[in-house]
Structure formats: C-alpha cells, structure tokens
Design a protein around this motif. Structure first.
Motif, PDB file in Angstrom:
ATOM      1  N   CYS A 181       1.496  87.424 -33.800  1.00 40.45           N
ATOM      2  CA  CYS A 181       2.152  87.231 -32.662  1.00 40.45           C
ATOM      3  C   CYS A 181       2.761  88.402 -31.977  1.00 40.45           C
ATOM      4  O   CYS A 181       3.108  89.391 -32.690  1.00 40.45           O
TER       5      CYS A 181
ATOM      6  N   ASN B 280       3.148  84.124 -25.660  1.00 37.62           N
ATOM      7  CA  ASN B 280       1.932  83.865 -26.410  1.00 37.62           C
ATOM      8  C   ASN B 280       2.217  83.777 -27.728  1.00 37.62           C
ATOM      9  O   ASN B 280       1.911  83.091 -28.451  1.00 37.62           O
TER      10      ASN B 280
ATOM     11  N   ASP C 178       3.919  80.635 -28.547  1.00 39.24           N
ATOM     12  CA  ASP C 178       2.879  79.700 -29.023  1.00 39.24           C
ATOM     13  C   ASP C 178       2.333  79.896 -30.106  1.00 39.24           C
ATOM     14  O   ASP C 178       2.219  78.996 -31.078  1.00 39.24           O
ATOM     15  N   GLY C 179       2.045  81.083 -30.784  1.00 41.63           N
ATOM     16  CA  GLY C 179       1.774  81.322 -31.950  1.00 41.63           C
ATOM     17  C   GLY C 179       2.637  80.894 -33.253  1.00 41.63           C
ATOM     18  O   GLY C 179       2.209  80.377 -34.310  1.00 41.63           O
TER      19      GLY C 179
ATOM     20  N   ALA D 265      -2.391  85.575 -31.217  1.00 43.55           N
ATOM     21  CA  ALA D 265      -1.215  85.126 -30.294  1.00 43.55           C
ATOM     22  C   ALA D 265      -0.473  86.296 -29.625  1.00 43.55           C
ATOM     23  O   ALA D 265       0.670  86.458 -29.728  1.00 43.55           O
TER      24      ALA D 265
ATOM     25  N   GLY E 218      -2.161  87.255 -24.758  1.00 36.96           N
ATOM     26  CA  GLY E 218      -2.169  86.147 -23.760  1.00 36.96           C
ATOM     27  C   GLY E 218      -2.638  86.587 -21.886  1.00 36.96           C
ATOM     28  O   GLY E 218      -3.029  87.766 -22.177  1.00 36.96           O
TER      29      GLY E 218
ATOM     30  N   ILE F  78      -5.305  82.374 -28.531  1.00 35.87           N
ATOM     31  CA  ILE F  78      -4.498  81.327 -27.631  1.00 35.87           C
ATOM     32  C   ILE F  78      -4.407  82.144 -26.322  1.00 35.87           C
ATOM     33  O   ILE F  78      -4.163  83.242 -25.950  1.00 35.87           O
TER      34      ILE F  78
END
Length: 543
Positions: A58, A63, A66-67, A129, A132, A165
C-alpha cells in the motif's frame, strides 16, 4: 465506443460524483476494492476454491486505501494476507485512513522498505496498491524493489501473480512512460474508464491483462457541469467505424477517384501497395501516376489499377485538372529528388516556377496552382513526402484541412522537432506530456489531421479531436511490423478520402481496419496480404 481519461479527468468525475451526494468517497473505495477482488477471481477462478496467501503493498494515497480494502476482503474470504505500507499512516487521506484502521482490526501493517528477500514465495497474489494514477514523478528505487523481487519469484513453482490497482506503480497514467524500473504485471484492474497510460507508450507492456471495473458513476459523464469543464477533452479508443456500404445504383466515379503518385522504375512497390489498399477499401477508381519509363513495370503488376505518366509537376497539374480525382496520395516510394519535391509542391497547390499554369478553359500561364490542386481535394502525405516537407519549411504554410500527415516516430521528430523533444523529456513535475498532447499540438500547428503511427497510433485534428488506435491486449498484432504495411495504411486513408470520408474519420477508420486485417490474417502476414484481407473483415462486420 470506449473513452480514455487522464488522471485529472478521473479525479474530476469522482469529485463530481461525491459532490452530488449520490456516493461517498468511502463507498467508491469499497467498490474499487471489491472490483479488484472479483477481477482476481474471474482471471484465476482456481484461487476461489481454497484459501491462499496474498501480499498487499500500500502507498500513501487513496490507491493505498483501495489496497487496504482488497486486503480486508481477501481476509474475509479466508486468505492469509500480509500488508506493507509506504509512508506515515497519520498522513493518509481521510478515506484511506479509515480503511487502514479497519485493516488494523484484522492484521498488522509492515514497513514497505523492510520486506525481506525471497518473501514472496508461496504467495498466490501480490497486489500493487502503491501509487495509482496520481503519480507524476520518478519513484525511489527502494519503493519498487518489492515488486521486482516478487516478479523474480514468479518463475518459482509457487511464485506469485502480480496485480496492479488502477495502473502499475511507476507507469505514468497520462503517457504510459516509465517513472521507475518496474516489472510487468499479470493483471491491472482500473476503474470507470481506461486511462491514456494503459494504451500509450510502454503502459500496455507493463499492465499485462487489463480489466475495467464499473464504479456505478457513469451518469456523471452526462452532467453538463462536468462535460463543460475545460480539461475534459475526449480521447476515443479505436474510433467508431462509419458506413462502408456502396449503393448498387451508383457508378464507379460516385465512389471517388484516387491518384497515387509513384517513384521511378524499381521503386514502385510502395505506391502499388497503396493503390491496392485504396482500391480494396472501396475507391471507385484508382490510378498510379509514375514516370513514363516506369509504366511497363507497373503495368506488369497492376490490372484494375490504371496508370498515367506523371513525369514532373506540370504533368501532375494536368492530371489534377480532372475534377473526378478527389483524393491524392504522395510519398510512398516517391524519392527525394527534384521531381519528388515538385510533386509535393503541386499537390499542396504551391506555385512551381516555370511549370505552373492555369488549366482552366482559356487560361494561360499563371503564378498560382491549377484548379485541381490545394484545398478541396483529400491529400495524404506519407513517407518521402514527409521528409520533403521537413526539409522545406515553406511548404508548411500550404498545408490545409483536407490533408492527412502519417509520420512514424522518426518522421514526426523531423517534422516537429521541438514537440518531439518535449515528448521525450522525462516528467519531473505536474501532468506529463503525452503522445496525445504531442499529436494534438502537431495537428494544430500543421492545420490538418496528423496520424502518429505506432502500436499506440494517435490521430488528431486541429480542433483537438483525438482518437487512439491501439494494437495492444486482445488487439496486439506484432506482425504488422513488416515492410510496406505503412504504405497500405496510406492507401486505405486515400481510398476513404476518395469515398467522401472526412480526413479524421478516414485516418481513424483506416488505422482500425489496418489492425483488423492483421488480426484476421494472423502470423506470417506481409504487406501484400493486408488489402486482400479486407473483404473478409468487411464480411465479419456484416457489410
């Protein structure tokens, strides 16, 4: 039809969706994470049956948020999940921070820079992630090292699958350029619409397979306040195909007369390829204009294509007095000698001292191009014509809206050296300058359509209208890299101009058909096969 977005456009759409009150940022993040997990199981259904191990890397923005959602959902599925974070969790954006804290209720978070060597063996999935679509600067080596380590472990029997991602960390979402030394992913999952970087530059090579997840905000694109935002300029992927059918009652000249100019004896192959392409794509009549001593050679190779001796600029003016000739292709195999320069000048309507005359009835010698030259007739400038254009800056002023320029990267750099230099410069801050930006700027400067060739062919007109014709993912056709394929493309464009297509539609549609013919034929393709594959492609389209 698919539209491609820049990072700024995607952010504007998400912000508009949140501002409307129809969805929150947390809900969008949850939908994104759920979409990634569903895409993983759709790509590898065998992973759904039993528990596996996953690693989620992450980053410091959304982004990374999202991870954390992906990590939590995989954990809920019964997987063993390990999470590593780059950056201070106290500085995460609010929605990402919420999902970070939700994950802390399930597991620990390690330091990304302390992932041990060989860590990724026996992991089924590694999720990128980190950064992004918002990334606009080079990435530090230690931040992408875990991705490279995971990729090196891929060859192990129990090596991981890499999933990005939105876009692989280190790929510019606006240009497809690399901002870090990163390995290719197995799968990239993006949201709402693909981004430019998924189809430009090295982006497709790094993305692996691409899946697009619907976030349920498509209606936002139809809102007037979003549509009227200045930077929301559309870029279409694989532009729609206009009507091709011929009406049976029409005669051949109703579908146009294309003139393809050829070089000297021994160099006519490129023009013959272009002529065959123009004829197959539907021009009613096609003529090759060549030096008189090259007529026997071309006659031995051509049947349905007519021949005309075009020794010099004056002969071209005489030919263009026939108003039925409504499209002209100059460049393939033309040559860079005095004749070649004269033909480009006459094709553009430029006066050629000692040659140009008025060919209207009763006309005499004059200082302007004949009635058949200049605007009003479709003109494709390719190959040698582009080199001549780059060597003769005064010709630029004669370019007009009925022209199509078809440069590859080297020709583009000769025609627009400052734009090419800007395109090649590394992005160090702000939105990066993309091939889309470069082609749009070139089209505005030239005052005509520019088709910038490549697997990521970009077509733009002076108004900023733009399309990308991609030969990537399920449309990858590497066998198009064969001698003469560009000459056939020039012929396709010329044939559609003769049929009455606008310059932009002729260029975009021809580029699409060019790839379709290659896909239809398959490996082993040579340039001569492309025109002959068109009937099969047309039948598949139901034409």
């Amino acid at each position: 039809m698919t539209e491609l977005l820049t990072a700024a456009q995607m952010r504007a759409i998400e912000q508009a969706a949140i501002a409307s009150g129809e969805v929150t940022g947390l809900e969008l993040m949850e939908r994104a994470g759920k979409g990634v997990v569903e895409a993983i199981f759709e790509e590898w259904p065998e992973l759904k049956a039993t528990s596996h191990r996953a690693v989620v890397l992450c980053g410091p923005g959304n982004n990374g948020g999202d991870g954390f959602v992906v990590a939590r959902l995989l954990k809920d599925w019964g997987w063993e999940v390990e999470v590593f974070l780059h950056g201070d969790p106290e500085r995460l954006p609010p929605d990402a921070r919420v999902n970070y804290e939700r994950w802390l209720g399930l597991g620990e978070v390690g330091d990304l820079t302390r992932v041990p060597d060989g860590f990724f063996r026996n992991r089924a999935i590694v999720v990128d992630a980190l950064f992004g679509i918002g990334l606009a600067r080079e990435v530090q080596e230690d931040l992408v090292r875990p991705l490279r380590d995971a990729w090196l472990d891929e060859d192990e029997p129990d090596g991981p699958r890499l999933v990005a991602i939105d876009i692989p960390s280190g790929v510019s979402s606006d240009t497809g350029g690399l901002l870090a030394d990163i390995p290719p992913m197995h799968l990239t999952v993006t949201f709402h619409c693909p981004k430019l970087g998924h189809f430009l530059g090295l982006g497709p090579r790094i993305c692996g397979k691409l899946r697009v997840v619907d976030l349920g905000i498509s209606e936002i694109l139809q809102r007037r306040d979003v549509m009227e935002t200045g930077f929301l300029r559309r870029v279409r992927l694989n532009a729609p195909r206009p009507e091709f059918r011929k009406r049976p009652e029409e005669h051949k000249y109703a579908h146009g007369h294309a003139l393809i100019l050829s070089g000297p004896s021994g160099r006519g192959g490129a023009a013959r390829l272009a002529a065959r392409g123009a004829l197959r794509i539907g021009a009613g009549v096609v003529t090759v204009g060549c030096p008189p001593d090259a007529i026997p050679e071309n006659a031995a190779r051509l049947d349905a294509v007519m021949l005309r001796g075009v020794a010099d600029g004056l002969a071209l003016e005489e030919a263009l007095a026939d108003r039925r000739i409504n499209a002209l292709c100059v460049g393939p195999g033309l040559g860079l000698d005095a004749r070649g320069r004269e033909l480009v000048e006459v094709a553009l309507g430029m006066p050629v001292p000692g040659l140009t005359r008025d060919l209207t009835p009763g006309g005499g010698e004059g200082g302007k191009g004949g009635p058949g030259s200049g605007p009003g007739r479709g003109l494709v400038l390719d190959a040698d014509a582009l080199t001549i254009l780059s060597q003769t800056p005064d010709l630029f002023s004669a370019l007009h809206g009925d022209c199509v320029l078809t440069p590859h990267a080297g020709e583009f750099a000769r025609l627009f050296p400052d734009i090419a230099e800007k395109l090649a410069a590394p992005a160090t801050r702000g939105p990066a300058y993309s091939k889309v930006d470069a082609t749009r700027e070139a089209a505005m400067r030239a005052g005509c359509v520019v088709l910038y060739k490549g697997p990521d062919t970009v077509i733009a007109d002076p108004t900023g209208r733009c399309a990308i014709n991609s030969a990537h993912y399920d449309r990858a056709a590497p066998w198009l890299a064969t001698a003469g394929s560009g000459d056939v493309l020039a012929g396709f464009i010329t044939g559609l101009l003769a049929r009455g297509f606008s310059p932009f539609d002729a260029a975009a549609t021809s580029a699409w058909l060019h790839v379709e013919c290659a896909l239809s034929f398959g490996p082993g393709l040579i340039a001569e096969d492309l025109p002959e594959e068109l009937p099969k492609v047309f039948r598949a389209l139901g034409l």
